[in-house]
Enzyme design. Structure first.
Site, PDB file in Angstrom:
ATOM      1  N   LYS A 136       0.820  -1.220   0.000  1.00  0.00           N
ATOM      2  CA  LYS A 136       0.000   0.000   0.000  1.00  0.00           C
ATOM      3  C   LYS A 136       0.852   1.268   0.000  1.00  0.00           C
ATOM      4  CE  LYS A 136      -4.326  -2.060   1.378  1.00  0.00           C
ATOM      5  NZ  LYS A 136      -5.366  -2.271   2.373  1.00  0.00           N
ATOM      6  N   ARG A 182      -3.461 -10.240   4.791  1.00  0.00           N
ATOM      7  CA  ARG A 182      -3.911 -10.306   3.386  1.00  0.00           C
ATOM      8  C   ARG A 182      -2.783  -9.739   2.516  1.00  0.00           C
ATOM      9  NH1 ARG A 182      -6.194  -6.942  -0.343  1.00  0.00           N
ATOM     10  NH2 ARG A 182      -7.773  -7.830  -1.709  1.00  0.00           N
TER      11      ARG A 182
HETATM   12  N1  HH2 Z   1      -7.431  -3.977   0.873  1.00  0.00           N
HETATM   13  C1  HH2 Z   1      -7.743  -4.009  -0.431  1.00  0.00           C
HETATM   14  C2  HH2 Z   1      -8.831  -4.757  -0.899  1.00  0.00           C
HETATM   15  N2  HH2 Z   1      -9.561  -5.515  -0.048  1.00  0.00           N
HETATM   16  N3  HH2 Z   1      -9.966  -6.316   2.133  1.00  0.00           N
HETATM   17  C3  HH2 Z   1      -9.668  -6.316   3.439  1.00  0.00           C
HETATM   18  N4  HH2 Z   1     -10.376  -7.075   4.300  1.00  0.00           N
HETATM   19  N5  HH2 Z   1      -8.633  -5.566   3.959  1.00  0.00           N
HETATM   20  C4  HH2 Z   1      -7.866  -4.766   3.154  1.00  0.00           C
HETATM   21  O1  HH2 Z   1      -6.960  -4.080   3.673  1.00  0.00           O
HETATM   22  C5  HH2 Z   1      -8.170  -4.738   1.749  1.00  0.00           C
HETATM   23  C6  HH2 Z   1      -9.243  -5.535   1.263  1.00  0.00           C
HETATM   24  C7  HH2 Z   1      -6.926  -3.214  -1.404  1.00  0.00           C
HETATM   25  O2  HH2 Z   1      -5.877  -3.985  -1.945  1.00  0.00           O
HETATM   26  P1  HH2 Z   1      -5.893  -4.690  -3.382  1.00  0.00           P
HETATM   27  O3  HH2 Z   1      -6.954  -5.732  -3.469  1.00  0.00           O
HETATM   28  O4  HH2 Z   1      -4.528  -5.190  -3.683  1.00  0.00           O
HETATM   29  O5  HH2 Z   1      -6.167  -3.518  -4.401  1.00  0.00           O
HETATM   30  P2  HH2 Z   1      -7.445  -3.067  -5.217  1.00  0.00           P
HETATM   31  O6  HH2 Z   1      -8.520  -2.715  -4.235  1.00  0.00           O
HETATM   32  O7  HH2 Z   1      -6.937  -1.895  -6.018  1.00  0.00           O
HETATM   33  O8  HH2 Z   1      -7.876  -4.227  -6.079  1.00  0.00           O
END
Ligand code: HH2
Length: 262
Positions: free
Chosen positions: A202, A241
């Site tokens: 992040k 995660r």
């Molecule tokens: N962060 C993201 C997405 N889902 N779910 C939970 N429970 N906690 C988190 O911190 C979280 C999440 C964001 O990360 P990512 O999926 O890599 O990116 P994007 O939302 O751009 O797909």
């Protein structure tokens, strides 16, 4: 928890796993590396991401959920839409990972009806507006209060308490300092409930590295993510995660061994 983003625009791996076969191979690979849960999402939640309608989101995630659950993996569905969650559960997903903390009453009802596990995450505002001047008096206690409140609402609606984990929502309506405060105070977030934390790649990690004159793209932040994983485990987190499962497992096992020594 390993991440499978079936999206064009996720902040660190957008487009890489948009093809269902590639996403399925990636999910199986993460499980081979040791992920206990594979989290499948079809809509990016990064600030300013394009909203995806439910039909498109289902087209992206359902074939992937079906194949991974069919192969015996524990699959969570990363969505805030009840109809997407319900279809994913019907395809074998076992956990709803809702970044809005089950804000939609239909989502709480679906969770209760199905007996699925639930990740309740904190987010101030919504993904379009969350990074516009987020403000708290005391971020750790306000996030913990919010999660306690959502936990009570969910259990009152019939979700089994032992099926719920809570998540402070790193990067969701938080400044750089809020993210650091939440990680520093992670042991005060769950109030006895299991905690999941998502720091992987992040922007706050990019900012830390930049301060040390080490500019990074998101995919260069896995070592920094490992530091947060180790500290989160030391502060009692139950689930992390991550994108880089192999590195996170090494970091988590090392931190766990040291913490347990005492
Ligand atoms: N962060 C993201 C997405 N889902 N779910 C939970 N429970 N906690 C988190 O911190 C979280 C999440 C964001 O990360 P990512 O999926 O890599 O990116 P994007 O939302 O751009 O797909």
């Amino acid at each position: 928890m390993g991440i499978v983003n079936v999206t064009h625009d996720s902040f660190s791996d957008g487009g890489r796993w948009i093809d269902p076969d590639a996403a399925i191979r990636h999910g199986l690979h993460l499980a081979d590396l040791g992920a206990d849960i594979v989290d499948v999402g079809g809509e990016s939640t990064r600030p300013g991401a394009f909203p995806v309608d439910a039909g498109e989101e289902m087209d992206r995630v359902l074939p992937v959920v079906r194949a991974l659950a069919g192969a015996g993996l524990v699959v969570s569905i990363d969505t805030s839409k009840p109809e997407v969650a319900a279809s994913a559960l019907a395809e074998g997903a076992e956990i709803i990972n809702d970044v809005t903390g089950l804000r939609d009453p239909e989502m709480v009802a679906e969770c209760a009806r199905s007996g699925a596990g639930a990740v309740l995450m904190h987010m101030q505002a919504d993904p379009r507006t969350m990074q516009i001047d987020p403000a708290y008096d005391d971020v750790v206690s306000e996030v913990a209060d919010f999660l306690q409140d959502r936990f009570r609402t969910a259990t009152a609606a019939g979700v089994t308490s032992s099926h719920i984990v809570v998540d402070p929502g790193i990067g969701f309506g938080k400044t750089f300092d809020h993210n650091l405060a939440l990680l520093d105070g992670l042991d005060r977030i769950g109030r006895g409930r299991p905690v999941l934390v998502g720091t992987s790649r992040k922007a706050f990690l990019g900012r830390i590295l930049e301060r040390a004159e080490q500019p990074s793209s998101p995919a260069d932040r896995d070592a920094a993510t490992g530091a947060t994983v180790a500290l989160a485990v030391a502060k009692g987190a139950s689930i992390v995660r991550v994108h880089d499962v192999a590195a996170a497992i090494s970091a988590a096992r090392t931190a766990d061994a040291i913490v347990r020594f005492h």
